[in-house]
Design a protein around this motif. Structure first.
Motif, PDB file in Angstrom:
ATOM      1  N   VAL A 117       1.322  -4.321   6.102  1.00  0.00           N
ATOM      2  CA  VAL A 117       0.533  -3.093   6.051  1.00  0.00           C
ATOM      3  C   VAL A 117       1.010  -2.171   7.172  1.00  0.00           C
ATOM      4  O   VAL A 117       1.000  -2.551   8.351  1.00  0.00           O
ATOM      5  N   ILE A 142       0.870  -1.175   0.000  1.00  0.00           N
ATOM      6  CA  ILE A 142       0.000   0.000   0.000  1.00  0.00           C
ATOM      7  C   ILE A 142       0.905   1.222   0.000  1.00  0.00           C
ATOM      8  O   ILE A 142       1.873   1.292   0.748  1.00  0.00           O
ATOM      9  N   ASN A 156      -4.026   7.320  -1.986  1.00  0.00           N
ATOM     10  CA  ASN A 156      -3.122   6.183  -2.046  1.00  0.00           C
ATOM     11  C   ASN A 156      -3.683   5.137  -2.996  1.00  0.00           C
ATOM     12  O   ASN A 156      -4.766   5.301  -3.548  1.00  0.00           O
ATOM     13  N   TYR A 183      -2.100   2.702   7.548  1.00  0.00           N
ATOM     14  CA  TYR A 183      -3.030   2.215   6.524  1.00  0.00           C
ATOM     15  C   TYR A 183      -4.027   1.189   7.068  1.00  0.00           C
ATOM     16  O   TYR A 183      -5.048   0.932   6.434  1.00  0.00           O
ATOM     17  N   TYR A 235      -7.483   2.502   7.354  1.00  0.00           N
ATOM     18  CA  TYR A 235      -8.153   2.631   6.050  1.00  0.00           C
ATOM     19  C   TYR A 235      -8.766   1.291   5.633  1.00  0.00           C
ATOM     20  O   TYR A 235      -9.893   1.252   5.150  1.00  0.00           O
ATOM     21  N   TYR A 294     -10.238   8.220   2.369  1.00  0.00           N
ATOM     22  CA  TYR A 294      -9.259   7.146   2.553  1.00  0.00           C
ATOM     23  C   TYR A 294      -7.829   7.540   2.193  1.00  0.00           C
ATOM     24  O   TYR A 294      -6.927   6.724   2.270  1.00  0.00           O
TER      25      TYR A 294
END
Length: 159
Positions: free
Chosen positions: A120, A65, A90, A124, A127, A87
């Motif tokens: 991750v 990500i 990205n 993130y 999200y 969000y």
């Protein structure tokens, strides 16, 4: 390629009536073509106008990500702007925008899943949880440090 082979094996073992389509291109609600990395398609359910099978489950494959570059027509879309605001700007938001564009187009809704290979980052994770809550038909499978068999996670997808 490896993910596609694994998903094909999953279809065979579960005796599901779907086929694998790699790089499945479909026209979205905005009239633009978007692509699903790997799709389970139903050869019995055709889009007569486009002469292609409908997507039942779409998989997006991400190494990690992070940042992304948006196309001009995406940047000016109100829907895109709302996703970026909620969000972040990205590749999660971009991925969701493109999948949702196809789902709102002629293919209609389908279950989708983003498979992420790398760890991750903490910023993130929230999200992922928020998107999962807001889009109950979209799933995430994070492979890094994951002790849950992928087979089980795939079985949890609503097709």
């Amino acid at each position: 390629m490896l993910v596609s082979m694994y998903l094909n094996h999953y279809l065979i073992e579960k005796d599901l009536p779907f086929k694998i389509e790699n790089n499945a291109k479909r026209i979205g609600a905005n009239g633009r073509e978007n692509e699903v990395d790997i799709a389970f398609v139903d050869p019995r359910n055709w889009d007569e106008c486009l002469k292609q099978p409908k997507i039942v489950t779409g998989f997006s494959i991400k190494n990690e990500i992070g940042g992304t570059s948006w196309k001009e027509h995406e940047k000016i879309s109100e829907y895109c702007q709302s996703l970026k605001k909620k969000y972040g700007s990205n590749n999660l938001a971009q991925d969701l925008f493109r999948l949702e564009n196809i789902k709102r187009g002629s293919n209609r809704s389908f279950t989708s899943c983003t498979i992420i290979f790398e760890k991750v980052k903490p910023n993130y994770k929230s999200y992922l949880q928020t998107i999962r809550r807001d889009y109950p038909n979209h799933y995430y499978i994070v492979l890094y440090d994951n002790n849950i068999p992928i087979w089980e996670q795939l079985s949890e997808l609503r097709a």
